[in-house]
Enzyme design. Structure first.
Site, PDB file in Angstrom:
ATOM      1  N   GLU A 334      51.516  32.474  42.204  1.00 21.99           N
ATOM      2  CA  GLU A 334      50.478  33.484  42.339  1.00 21.99           C
ATOM      3  C   GLU A 334      50.135  33.611  43.816  1.00 21.99           C
ATOM      4  O   GLU A 334      49.997  32.602  44.506  1.00 21.99           O
ATOM      5  CB  GLU A 334      49.210  33.101  41.551  1.00 21.99           C
ATOM      6  CG  GLU A 334      48.082  34.112  41.782  1.00 21.99           C
ATOM      7  CD  GLU A 334      46.813  33.837  40.971  1.00 21.99           C
ATOM      8  OE1 GLU A 334      46.743  32.813  40.269  1.00 21.99           O
ATOM      9  OE2 GLU A 334      45.900  34.681  41.059  1.00 21.99           O
ATOM     10  N   ASN A 393      47.004  39.701  42.534  1.00 23.52           N
ATOM     11  CA  ASN A 393      45.744  40.101  41.928  1.00 23.52           C
ATOM     12  C   ASN A 393      45.489  41.576  42.177  1.00 23.52           C
ATOM     13  O   ASN A 393      45.748  42.085  43.260  1.00 23.52           O
ATOM     14  CB  ASN A 393      44.598  39.274  42.502  1.00 23.52           C
ATOM     15  CG  ASN A 393      44.657  37.854  41.993  1.00 23.52           C
ATOM     16  OD1 ASN A 393      44.321  37.588  40.842  1.00 23.52           O
ATOM     17  ND2 ASN A 393      45.149  36.948  42.816  1.00 23.52           N
ATOM     18  N   GLU A 425      47.967  40.847  37.983  1.00 14.47           N
ATOM     19  CA  GLU A 425      46.877  40.137  37.304  1.00 14.47           C
ATOM     20  C   GLU A 425      45.621  40.974  37.394  1.00 14.47           C
ATOM     21  O   GLU A 425      45.123  41.230  38.487  1.00 14.47           O
ATOM     22  CB  GLU A 425      46.627  38.784  37.956  1.00 14.47           C
ATOM     23  CG  GLU A 425      47.749  37.802  37.724  1.00 14.47           C
ATOM     24  CD  GLU A 425      47.363  36.382  38.139  1.00 14.47           C
ATOM     25  OE1 GLU A 425      46.207  36.150  38.521  1.00 14.47           O
ATOM     26  OE2 GLU A 425      48.249  35.519  38.069  1.00 14.47           O
ATOM     27  N   ASP A 455      43.982  38.377  33.470  1.00  5.93           N
ATOM     28  CA  ASP A 455      43.512  37.184  34.170  1.00  5.93           C
ATOM     29  C   ASP A 455      42.191  36.706  33.558  1.00  5.93           C
ATOM     30  O   ASP A 455      41.471  37.489  32.948  1.00  5.93           O
ATOM     31  CB  ASP A 455      43.295  37.544  35.649  1.00  5.93           C
ATOM     32  CG  ASP A 455      43.336  36.333  36.564  1.00  5.93           C
ATOM     33  OD1 ASP A 455      43.437  35.212  36.049  1.00  5.93           O
ATOM     34  OD2 ASP A 455      43.271  36.522  37.789  1.00  5.93           O
ATOM     35  N   GLU A 512      45.681  28.384  33.675  1.00 10.77           N
ATOM     36  CA  GLU A 512      45.458  28.131  35.101  1.00 10.77           C
ATOM     37  C   GLU A 512      44.395  27.068  35.300  1.00 10.77           C
ATOM     38  O   GLU A 512      43.610  26.789  34.397  1.00 10.77           O
ATOM     39  CB  GLU A 512      45.125  29.419  35.845  1.00 10.77           C
ATOM     40  CG  GLU A 512      43.698  29.847  35.799  1.00 10.77           C
ATOM     41  CD  GLU A 512      43.471  31.116  36.604  1.00 10.77           C
ATOM     42  OE1 GLU A 512      44.181  31.329  37.602  1.00 10.77           O
ATOM     43  OE2 GLU A 512      42.593  31.890  36.221  1.00 10.77           O
TER      44      GLU A 512
END
Ligand code: C2E
Ligand code: CA
Ligand code: CA
Length: 858
Positions: A334, A393, A425, A455, A512
């Site tokens: 990520e 993101n 995400e 997310d 996560e």
């Protein structure tokens, strides 16, 4: 006229009515009623749409006074002005009319001019006062409007210069959610309750206004004793009227110290204080104080600095690896942004991202991050790394950027990447407003092949409904869920439920924030697919991630060679060139599970095989006692200089022979006799080193090399450190060109650059291709040399380099001398410490003066 005003004439006498109609209809729409009752039913229809009523008193069915009584009792109608028409000039009638609530009166017979003027005057007055009311008061709650509140506050402050005041603002948490869930009416009801409570509690000691949507402001005399109970009481009173709904209100207080500050700003500050405790359980009010002021100034500094930061490359992309739980394989990463701030140092995003989300800058920053990620993937693809995916993101406001789909597809085209490599995400809270645009944009991106990840799933806003509506591929379980829930018995059930649901919906699940072995095991048992978290690795600079990627690639190579064997596809060959048939047979047996083993009993045979299998030979095990063994080594070097096959030389314990072999380019030397396992390890190691070299060569990354000399730079060194094959026989040698500065000043920078280049080429000439050469700083160089076993040999190496340098034309006794510090490196010590030790020795050398130090030592 489009919006002609309406006048209602209430009169039983037809002639009088007609007369009034004639006069008024030149400027108004006239409605007629024969008595009070008829008039009321017309009012029911037109309500405040009627601007004025002309009313006769004496009428059948319902007379004028009775009508007036009804009118005044109805709050919707009582502001409509009424002119009473009287037939005689009687003072009694006039007083009676006015005391019954009429606005004015006129006497018959009617004079057109008088009537029109009175009507116009009264209508104007009424409209103005309605307007004033609208401006002064909030329609929904009846408290002051924002503008009027501010004006009143200004007045009060001006008139009472010696009184200390506070501005108290309230803000309802998640008001939008309440509106959405329970409807606008419930929302309005809530607002009215808050307003009512404020006015009640203030009494005569303050004033209250509505700033906007769910925010109210009060001005009250200063007090020191604000306490949570004061606010919890109000909250519970409000909540008692709303059943299950738990309304949370946050209050912020600003004490008016500086009266130069505008009232709007005072309110802003109080609201900022309230905002600061949003989401903080048990905190009901906050004061705007110096600490908060500091925080706000910092926020301002962040906003002021962001554009420059982007333009000058202060934003850095960090990568946090993501692993497949089943087999621990690295599957992606990520991208998480950091701000390398010139004054504040490396800043995590928790502070600046929310600010950028509010001021819109996030879109620019996100685009930058996405592009950087794409360029990295392209670079890695070119260098032959395993093709992993990267998640980025996407902020909620990015989605409302009309050309998001075009931007992202354009990016993928430009970098020649398949969209499935980029995972988007989207934070779960963005899904709460399931607007059409969100669903459409996500759908469009998904159709283009991007992977959509939800997310922070489970962080609070989740609704299962949402899941079915949203076009997504991956669920990313929120960290809080992993860290709190799953160790509880109920949490386990929820986890399993979510995973079952995900499987049923064909979604994969990433966990996560995995920090412990226990968490990982629970996730594994529940069948979660991927994991990310400190347990594996923290987010790291790109260079460090590349090391992991390299290690993964190496592991994959060895793994491949194993699995290739087990699958019967022997497409990797190993050549053993040895005069001893029994030895060859041993080797054959040792490697037969991994390689197709080719045997050569002579130099000619070996060269023949190498010639026929130009690129498929993974490694050579070469006896130096075979006739012409050295020639084979040279052949390997020459013919495939770019892709030199790793070669493990074998022979008796003979330093001279060994040195010779290494000089000719052997990767390693195995002294005979040796056991087969050690040989096997040497060969695999030689292959890893070799792969690493290939990668290093393809590490075209400018950032890893010193542009002038082409040696690695500091960053490059740390990039490959992880993958360096530590062994007891390496040596770390640090060099410093002392007083390069003086040299530059004396001979100029061009000459200085030549000197540096010269030293770099000297280093190259005196080291092996496998050795790692680094320009650590302007005048500092480092060599990691392999296969040097004793300090004596190390010093000889070092001496040779120093001597060569001293013989070069650059040496000027007044300016640049070269010093060195050398240490043996065993596998355990971290490179940093080793360099530190080398530096100490170098400094000692410098302190004891000049090269003689080394010459004596040598
Ligand atoms: P996120 O997307 O939920 O990212 C995960 C956060 O958890 C990261 O924080 C990561 O460093 C942290 N984390 C990962 N593993 C662990 C762990 O095991 N334990 C703990 N305690 N934390 C872990 P980070 O990097 O500070 O980022 C915070 C948030 O900032 C991100 O939350 C994301 O919402 C936002 N963000 C970061 N980079 C970007 C970006 O480039 N664009 C946008 N729009 N938002 C970003
Ligand atoms: Ca994220
Ligand atoms: Ca997250």
């Amino acid at each position: 006229m489009l919006f002609e005003r309406k006048i209602l004439v209430v009169e039983d006498n037809e002639i009088n009515r007609a007369a009034l109609c004639v006069i008024l209809s030149s400027q108004y729409t006239v409605l007629e009623a024969e008595n009070g009752a008829q008039a009321l039913s017309l009012l029911e229809k037109y309500r405040e749409g009627i601007s004025l009523i002309l009313l006769d008193i004496v009428m059948p069915v319902m007379d004028g006074y009775t009508f007036l009584k009804h009118l005044k009792a109805d709050h919707r109608l009582n502001s409509i002005p009424v002119i009473v028409t009287t037939s005689n000039n009687s003072e009694v009638d006039e007083v009676a009319a006015l005391s019954n609530g009429a606005t004015d009166f006129i006497t018959k017979p009617y004079r057109a001019q008088v009537i029109l003027q009175r009507a116009a005057g009264i209508i104007h007055l009424r409209e103005t006062s309605v307007l004033i009311h609208q401006i002064q008061y909030d329609r929904v709650t009846g408290v002051y409007s924002k503008e009027y509140f501010c004006q009143q506050v200004r007045d009060i402050l001006f008139r009472n210069p010696d009184v200390k005041y506070d501005i108290l603002c309230s803000d309802i948490e998640d008001f939008k959610l309440i509106n959405d869930t329970f409807g606008m009416d419930a929302g309005d009801r809530l607002l009215r309750q808050v307003a009512e409570l404020c006015t009640q509690r203030l009494g005569d000691h303050g004033i209250c206004g509505r700033l906007n949507a769910d925010q109210f402001a009060c001005l009250l005399e200063h007090r020191e004793d604000y306490a949570d109970e004061m606010f919890t009481q109000s909250d519970s009173r409000i909540n008692s009227g709303f059943g299950d709904l738990n309304v949370i209100i946050k209050y912020g207080i600003y004490t008016v110290e500086d009266r130069e500050v505008s009232v709007e700003q005072m309110c802003d500050r109080a609201l900022l204080a309230a905002n600061n405790i949003k989401g903080k359980y048990g905190k009901h009010f906050a004061l705007y104080d110096d600490k908060l002021r500091g925080a706000l100034l910092r926020r301002q500094a962040i906003t002021d600095g962001m554009e420059t930061a982007l333009a000058t490359g202060q934003f850095e992309v960090y990568l946090q690896p993501k692993y497949q739980i089943r087999d621990g394989r690295l599957t992606g990463a990520e991208a998480l942004v950091r701000w390398n701030h010139p004054k504040w140092g490396l800043q995590p995003p928790a502070e600046f991202i929310p600010i950028f989300e509010r001021n819109g800058f996030i879109t620019k920053l996100d685009q930058y991050v996405w592009e950087r990620v794409c360029s990295l993937m392209q670079e890695w693809d070119k260098s032959g790394y395993p093709s992993i995916n990267i998640s980025v993101n996407v902020s909620r406001i990015d989605i409302y950027n009309t050309n998001l789909v075009d931007f992202l597809t354009g990016l993928m085209q430009r970098y020649g990447l398949s969209p499935s490599r980029l995972h988007l995400e989207i934070t779960e809270s963005a899904y709460t407003d399931t607007s059409r645009q969100l669903i459409e944009t996500m759908g469009a991106l998904r159709r283009q092949g991007f992977m959509i990840e939800m997310d922070d799933f489970g962080s609070g806003y989740s609704s299962l409904n949402m899941l079915t509506e949203m076009p997504i591929d991956v669920l990313k379980l929120d960290m809080k869920f992993i860290q709190t829930e799953i160790t509880r018995p109920t949490g386990q059930g929820i986890l399993r439920f979510i995973l079952d649901l995900a499987r049923w919906m064909k979604l994969s699940v990433v966990a996560e924030g995995v920090e412990t072995q226990e968490q990982l095991e629970r996730l594994q048992n529940a069948g979660c697919d991927y994991a990310q978290g400190y347990y594996f690795a923290k987010p790291m600079p790109v260079e460090n991630f590349v090391s992991i990627l390299t290690a993964q690639a190496l592991a994959a190579n060895i793994e491949n060679s194993r699995s290739a064997c087990s699958a019967g596809r022997l497409d990797r060959a190993l050549l053993v060139a040895d005069e001893d048939e029994e030895y060859r047979a041993h080797v054959h047996r040792t490697f037969t599970d991994c390689f197709k083993v080719l045997e050569a009993a002579s130099c000619e045979e070996a060269v023949g095989i190498l010639g026929r299998h130009p690129y498929q030979i993974s490694a050579v095990i070469l006896s130096l006692t075979i006739q012409g063994g050295a020639d084979i080594l040279t052949a390997i070097q020459k013919e495939r200089s770019a892709w030199k096959t790793p070669c493990v030389a074998t022979g008796p314990l003979d330093m001279e022979l060994e040195r010779n072999a290494m000089e000719l380019g052997a990767t390693d030397y195995a002294t005979k006799p040796h056991d087969q396992e050690s040989l096997r390890r040497r060969v695999l190691r030689a292959m890893s080193t070799h792969t690493l070299q290939v990668r290093m060569r393809s590490l075209q990354d400018e950032a890893c090399r010193d542009t002038m000399t082409g040696l690695l730079n500091c960053r490059g060194l740390y990039t490959i450190t992880e993958s360096l094959w530590h062994e007891s026989s390496s040596v770390v040698c640090l060099f410093e060109l002392d007083d390069l500065k003086k040299f530059n000043e004396k001979y100029g920078y061009v000459e200085g650059d030549h000197l540096i280049l010269h030293f770099a080429s000297l280093l190259r000439a005196h080291t092996q291709v496998d050795d790692v050469l680094v320009r650590l700083g302007g005048d500092e160089f480092l060599a990691v040399m392999y296969n040097i076993r004793s300090m004596k040999v190390a010093h000889m190496k070092e001496m040779a380099i120093l001597r060569a340098y001293n013989e070069s034309r650059y040496v000027d006794p007044d300016s640049v001398s070269c010093f060195a510090g050398t240490v043996l490196w065993n596998a355990e010590e971290p490179l940093d410490e080793i360099i530190g030790r080398a530096r100490e020795i170098l400094y000692a050398a410098k302190a004891s003066g000049k090269e003689e130090y080394f010459l004596q030592k040598g």
